[in-house]
Write a protein that holds these residues in place. Structure first.
Motif, PDB file in Angstrom:
ATOM      1  N   CYS A   1      -6.567  -1.563   1.159  1.00 23.67           N
ATOM      2  CA  CYS A   1      -5.631  -1.971   2.240  1.00 23.67           C
ATOM      3  C   CYS A   1      -6.297  -2.321   3.381  1.00 23.67           C
ATOM      4  O   CYS A   1      -7.437  -1.626   3.855  1.00 23.67           O
ATOM      5  CB  CYS A   1      -4.958  -0.651   2.279  1.00 23.67           C
ATOM      6  SG  CYS A   1      -3.730  -0.775   3.886  1.00 23.67           S
TER       7      CYS A   1
ATOM      8  N   CYS B   1       0.692   2.676   3.783  1.00 19.94           N
ATOM      9  CA  CYS B   1       1.090   1.703   4.715  1.00 19.94           C
ATOM     10  C   CYS B   1       2.223   0.736   4.709  1.00 19.94           C
ATOM     11  O   CYS B   1       2.817   0.099   5.585  1.00 19.94           O
ATOM     12  CB  CYS B   1      -0.262   0.986   5.175  1.00 19.94           C
ATOM     13  SG  CYS B   1      -1.678   1.849   5.262  1.00 19.94           S
TER      14      CYS B   1
ATOM     15  N   CYS C   1       0.898  -1.193  -0.011  1.00 19.96           N
ATOM     16  CA  CYS C   1       0.149   0.120   0.078  1.00 19.96           C
ATOM     17  C   CYS C   1       0.982   1.264  -0.110  1.00 19.96           C
ATOM     18  O   CYS C   1       1.837   1.178   0.826  1.00 19.96           O
ATOM     19  CB  CYS C   1      -0.847  -0.121   1.289  1.00 19.96           C
ATOM     20  SG  CYS C   1      -1.832   1.623   1.424  1.00 19.96           S
TER      21      CYS C   1
ATOM     22  N   CYS D   1      -5.510   1.042   6.026  1.00 21.82           N
ATOM     23  CA  CYS D   1      -6.079   2.325   5.928  1.00 21.82           C
ATOM     24  C   CYS D   1      -7.440   2.041   5.082  1.00 21.82           C
ATOM     25  O   CYS D   1      -8.104   3.223   4.911  1.00 21.82           O
ATOM     26  CB  CYS D   1      -5.133   3.329   5.388  1.00 21.82           C
ATOM     27  SG  CYS D   1      -4.769   2.689   3.390  1.00 21.82           S
TER      28      CYS D   1
HETATM   29 ZN   LIG Z   1      -2.948   1.416   3.400  1.00 24.60          ZN
END
Ligand SMILES: [Zn+2]
Length: 114
Positions: A38, A11, A8, A41
């Motif tokens: 994700c 992240c 991601c 998030c």
């Molecule tokens: Zn993420």
């Protein structure tokens, strides 16, 4: 179940199960993509799926969705794009269909005698 490792942008590395990954294999290979939400998030991450990625995801249990691009979408186009003025002119021309129908009705037709 196979664990799929992806990244991601916000992240970093995340781990997914195959049902969490959407794989779309397009008839135009440059348009194939895979996507996932994700787990951290919840943003959707979408990336181009090369032939190698398609192969890896498929062998990892991800179901590939075929996407056949209509031939019209691949046609080469030439000339200027239509403008709002063109659309308005077309709309005005449609309002004159009664005149066009009257002209078409005035054209003599051939009649066949029995
Ligand atoms: Zn993420």
């Amino acid at each position: 179940m196979t664990t799929i490792k992806a990244t991601c942008p916000g992240c970093g590395d995340v781990e997914l199960a195959s049902p969490q990954v959407r794989l779309v294999v397009c008839s135009v290979s440059a348009w194939s993509f895979y996507a996932f939400h994700c787990p951290t998030c919840t943003d959707e991450v979408r990336r181009h799926a090369t032939d190698e990625v398609v192969r890896l995801l498929s062998t990892g249990g991800v179901t590939a969705e075929p996407w056949d691009v209509p031939a019209e979408a691949l046609e080469e186009r030439a000339g200027a794009t239509i403008s709002w003025d063109d659309v308005l002119d077309f709309t005005l021309a449609l309002e004159d269909t009664d005149v066009l129908a009257a002209i078409a009705g005035a054209v003599p037709t051939t009649r066949h005698l029995a």
